[in-house]
Structures are given as structure tokens and as C-alpha cells.
Write an enzyme that holds these catalytic residues in place. Structure first.
Site, mmCIF file in Angstrom:
data_model
loop_
_atom_site.group_PDB
_atom_site.id
_atom_site.type_symbol
_atom_site.label_atom_id
_atom_site.label_comp_id
_atom_site.label_asym_id
_atom_site.label_seq_id
_atom_site.Cartn_x
_atom_site.Cartn_y
_atom_site.Cartn_z
ATOM 1 N N ASN A 92 -17.275 6.773 98.700
ATOM 2 C CA ASN A 92 -15.936 6.444 99.205
ATOM 3 C C ASN A 92 -15.554 5.027 98.797
ATOM 4 O O ASN A 92 -16.392 4.124 98.757
ATOM 5 C CB ASN A 92 -15.824 6.664 100.721
ATOM 6 C CG ASN A 92 -16.831 5.890 101.540
ATOM 7 O OD1 ASN A 92 -17.940 5.642 101.105
ATOM 8 N ND2 ASN A 92 -16.443 5.511 102.744
ATOM 9 N N CYS A 115 -12.092 9.427 99.343
ATOM 10 C CA CYS A 115 -13.336 9.927 99.939
ATOM 11 C C CYS A 115 -14.393 10.112 98.847
ATOM 12 O O CYS A 115 -14.066 10.287 97.667
ATOM 13 C CB CYS A 115 -13.093 11.268 100.625
ATOM 14 S SG CYS A 115 -12.187 11.152 102.171
ATOM 15 N N GLU A 142 -16.315 12.677 98.229
ATOM 16 C CA GLU A 142 -16.251 13.996 97.581
ATOM 17 C C GLU A 142 -15.161 14.011 96.515
ATOM 18 O O GLU A 142 -15.334 14.565 95.421
ATOM 19 C CB GLU A 142 -15.965 15.087 98.622
ATOM 20 C CG GLU A 142 -17.026 15.236 99.694
ATOM 21 C CD GLU A 142 -16.802 14.340 100.918
ATOM 22 O OE1 GLU A 142 -16.219 13.245 100.776
ATOM 23 O OE2 GLU A 142 -17.219 14.747 102.015
ATOM 24 N N CYS A 166 -10.942 16.977 101.644
ATOM 25 C CA CYS A 166 -12.106 17.132 100.754
ATOM 26 C C CYS A 166 -12.535 18.589 100.656
ATOM 27 O O CYS A 166 -12.949 19.042 99.583
ATOM 28 C CB CYS A 166 -13.260 16.274 101.252
ATOM 29 S SG CYS A 166 -12.998 14.535 100.872
#
Ligand code: THU
Length: 147
Positions: free
Chosen positions: A54, A65, A67, A103
Site C-alpha cells: 500500500n 491498496c 492488492e 480490491c
């Protein structure tokens, strides 16, 4: 309604590698505002692993984020046809945190039946699930009418 298929199992050595790489990514996290350090390691169906962490911003809503950072990097490095076999998410805080809704949708684009492994900080017990379980009936691009 399509149901998620059962994902192929992941070898223990591969799981360990994912945990290590997701943790290293979390250690690189830029999160001076929340102090919540997250790392993601994507195991692609081509066998490679791509990581992300992140990255926060003083203008909070610009935060990326872990992901999402990993997906952007995976597409950049491996092209638009990537598919996810597994996603490992580590955070350096105490509890294994679930990926946020955005995400889940971002990951589902590249394989909603992939395995998801969530690692809490140091020594915590990992939780395993699938993206399909976390985001059933995800919005899919096939519904978009093309001109
Ligand atoms: N965060 C992630 O990296 N992934 C998620 O799925 C949820 C939240 C980050 C964003 C922000 O930097 C911090 O965690 C606190 O919300």
C-alpha cells in the site's frame, strides 16, 4: 448464477514463498498516515509471483491498496492476459485483515476462483478462502455492451 470452481491446491513450499514475499512487500509499505502496513503477493497461472504494497498519500483518497498496486505491476510486467492462481495478503498488524471491496473487485477481474490467503502479523494463523467466496456474483465485463 455461476458458482466459483474449486481452486487447484498450492504446494506448501509455494505457500511459504508467498508468505515471505507478501511480508517483504508489507515491510516496504508507505503508510505514514494509518500505520497499517499491507503487502500482497500474486501467484500468476504462468508460475510467477508479483508483489505490491500500500502507498498512502497526504491527500488520503489517493492511497493505493497493496492488492491494487500488485495487480497494476503484474499487468505492466506480464501483459493483459494474466490470470491469478493465488493471492497472499500479509499485514504487519495483529489481525489478518480482509481485502476491501474495491480490491476484491480488482482481483476478481483476473480470476475470481483464485485462492486467497490472509496472513496476520508475526506468527499469526493464516486464513484461507477464495475470491469467489468473498465477492460472489462480482460485476463482470461481459455485461458491458460494446459498440
Ligand atoms: N489497505 C490495503 O492495502 N488493502 C486493503 O484491502 C485494505 C486497506 C490499506 C490502505 C491504507 O493504506 C491502509 O490499508 C489503511 O486503510
Amino acid at each position: 448464477m455461476p458458482s466459483a470452481t474449486k481452486p487447484a491446491p498450492i504446494a506448501p513450499a509455494e505457500l511459504e514463498r508467498l508468505r515471505q514475499l507478501a511480508t517483504i512487500a508489507a515491510e516496504h509499505s508507505y503508510s505514514p498516515y494509518s500505520g497499517f502496513r499491507v503487502g500482497a503477493a500474486l501467484l500468476l497461472t504462468n508460475g510467477t509471483i508479483v508483489t505490491g504494497c500500500n502507498v498512502e498519500n497526504a491527500s488520503y483518497r489517493l492511497t493505493s491498496c497493496a492488492e491494487q498496486a500488485a495487480i497494476a505491476r503484474a499487468v505492466t510486467e506480464h501483459g493483459p492476459d494474466i490470470r491469478l492462481h493465488a493471492v497472499a495478503v500479509a499485514n504487519l498488524n495483529d489481525a489478518a485483515s480482509m481485502p476491501c471491496g474495491a480490491c476484491r473487485q480488482t482481483l476478481a477481474e483476473f480470476g475470481s476462483d483464485s485462492t486467497l490467503i490472509l496472513y496476520p502479523g508475526e506468527g499469526g494463523r493464516p486464513e484461507q478462502t477464495t475470491l469467489g467466496e468473498l465477492l460472489p456474483n462480482a460485476f463482470r465485463g461481459e455485461f458491458i455492451q460494446k459498440n
